[in-house]
Scaffold this active site. Structure first.
Site, mmCIF file in Angstrom:
data_model
loop_
_atom_site.group_PDB
_atom_site.id
_atom_site.type_symbol
_atom_site.label_atom_id
_atom_site.label_comp_id
_atom_site.label_asym_id
_atom_site.label_seq_id
_atom_site.Cartn_x
_atom_site.Cartn_y
_atom_site.Cartn_z
ATOM 1 N N CYS A 189 85.234 51.173 46.136
ATOM 2 C CA CYS A 189 86.298 51.084 47.140
ATOM 3 C C CYS A 189 87.642 51.538 46.535
ATOM 4 O O CYS A 189 87.766 52.709 46.194
ATOM 5 C CB CYS A 189 86.338 49.693 47.750
ATOM 6 S SG CYS A 189 87.140 49.702 49.354
ATOM 7 N N HIS A 192 81.370 47.909 48.821
ATOM 8 C CA HIS A 192 81.459 46.844 47.805
ATOM 9 C C HIS A 192 80.060 46.370 47.413
ATOM 10 O O HIS A 192 79.578 45.373 47.978
ATOM 11 C CB HIS A 192 82.236 45.655 48.379
ATOM 12 C CG HIS A 192 83.695 45.893 48.508
ATOM 13 N ND1 HIS A 192 84.606 45.495 47.553
ATOM 14 C CD2 HIS A 192 84.415 46.493 49.479
ATOM 15 C CE1 HIS A 192 85.817 45.830 47.928
ATOM 16 N NE2 HIS A 192 85.736 46.443 49.097
ATOM 17 N N GLU A 219 79.133 44.703 44.994
ATOM 18 C CA GLU A 219 79.134 43.460 44.215
ATOM 19 C C GLU A 219 78.981 42.215 45.080
ATOM 20 O O GLU A 219 78.783 41.130 44.552
ATOM 21 C CB GLU A 219 80.422 43.387 43.362
ATOM 22 C CG GLU A 219 81.712 43.049 44.100
ATOM 23 C CD GLU A 219 82.311 44.213 44.893
ATOM 24 O OE1 GLU A 219 81.651 45.252 45.053
ATOM 25 O OE2 GLU A 219 83.444 44.043 45.392
HETATM 26 N N1 GLN Z 1 92.342 50.392 51.431
HETATM 27 C C1 GLN Z 1 92.371 50.050 50.044
HETATM 28 C C2 GLN Z 1 93.172 51.074 49.234
HETATM 29 O O1 GLN Z 1 93.583 52.060 49.720
HETATM 30 C C3 GLN Z 1 90.977 49.919 49.457
HETATM 31 C C4 GLN Z 1 90.282 48.756 50.104
HETATM 32 C C5 GLN Z 1 89.286 48.054 49.224
HETATM 33 O O2 GLN Z 1 89.211 48.241 48.013
HETATM 34 N N2 GLN Z 1 88.550 47.146 49.835
HETATM 35 O O3 GLN Z 1 93.399 50.867 48.082
#
Ligand code: GLN
Length: 209
Positions: free
Chosen positions: A81, A179, A181
């Site tokens: 992410c 994610h 994890e």
């Molecule tokens: N939207 C977040 C960003 O731009 C990432 C979101 C996340 O890691 N769950 O950093």
């Protein structure tokens, strides 16, 4: 060969969950907050969170250059992410001047599926996994463009668009928009530990031959 020591960048995000998954996958784990910890590890996981906050903290903790330097030298890394954003060479919809560690030859779009309300779950077919992986997307980025050396590992359909890229691999780097994890399935962490072990085995061979 002893089990690899894999760091989890501990500036923000699901550090405990990533460490638990890495240990389930057979690695040792270390929370990384200081440059000397960056030097100690065989590989590094970059968790989700808020990528702009994470780079700001990385700069405050003097981690930006040490991590970028080790990535350039071939340190294996797994970004999830916001961690995917931190690995990307180029970002779309970033804040002005947003920095990354870089290394992954992709263009990543932040918040590609909308805002918090657009968080969603999906079962993904993943290259290298025999059964679908249940993935949780939270304000997730997606990969818009990949360079020649980048393999697309998983895609998702969203709205009227199919084939949006949500997992990629490039040599020693792995990244997911979601994610892995938090769903109790350690197969992505196992894939990563295998990548790390593979790299260490070939380094061993080249020093002993
Ligand atoms: N939207 C977040 C960003 O731009 C990432 C979101 C996340 O890691 N769950 O950093």
């Amino acid at each position: 060969m002893s089990s690899p020591l894999i760091g989890v960048l501990a500036l923000q995000g699901d550090v405990r969950e990533h460490r638990a998954m890495l240990e389930r996958a057979g690695a040792r784990s270390l929370a990384v907050r200081r440059p000397r910890e960056v030097e100690q590890v065989d590989a590094l996981v970059m968790p989700g969170g808020e990528s702009t906050t994470m780079t700001r903290l990385a700069r405050t903790f003097d981690l930006l250059e040490p991590v970028a330097g080790r990535l350039r030298e071939g340190l294996p890394a797994f970004g999830t992410c916001a961690g995917m954003i931190l690995l990307a060479d180029r970002i779309e919809a970033g804040v002005a001047g947003q920095e990354t560690f870089g290394g992954l030859d992709v263009v990543v779009r932040r918040n590609a599926f909308g805002r918090q309300v657009d968080s969603f779950e999906a079962d993904l077919d993943v290259v290298g996994l025999d059964r679908p992986f249940h993935a949780m997307f939270i304000r997730a980025p997606c990969v818009e463009k990949v360079g020649d050396g980048v393999e697309v590992v998983a895609t998702v359909a969203s709205g009227n668009r199919v084939g949006r890229i949500v997992a990629v691999r490039q040599a020693h780097l792995l990244a997911t928009s979601f994610h892995p994890e938090i769903t109790g399935d350690s197969r992505f962490h196992e894939l990563f530990v295998d990548m790390v072990d593979g790299g260490r085995a070939s380094a061993d061979r080249s020093t002993t031959s």
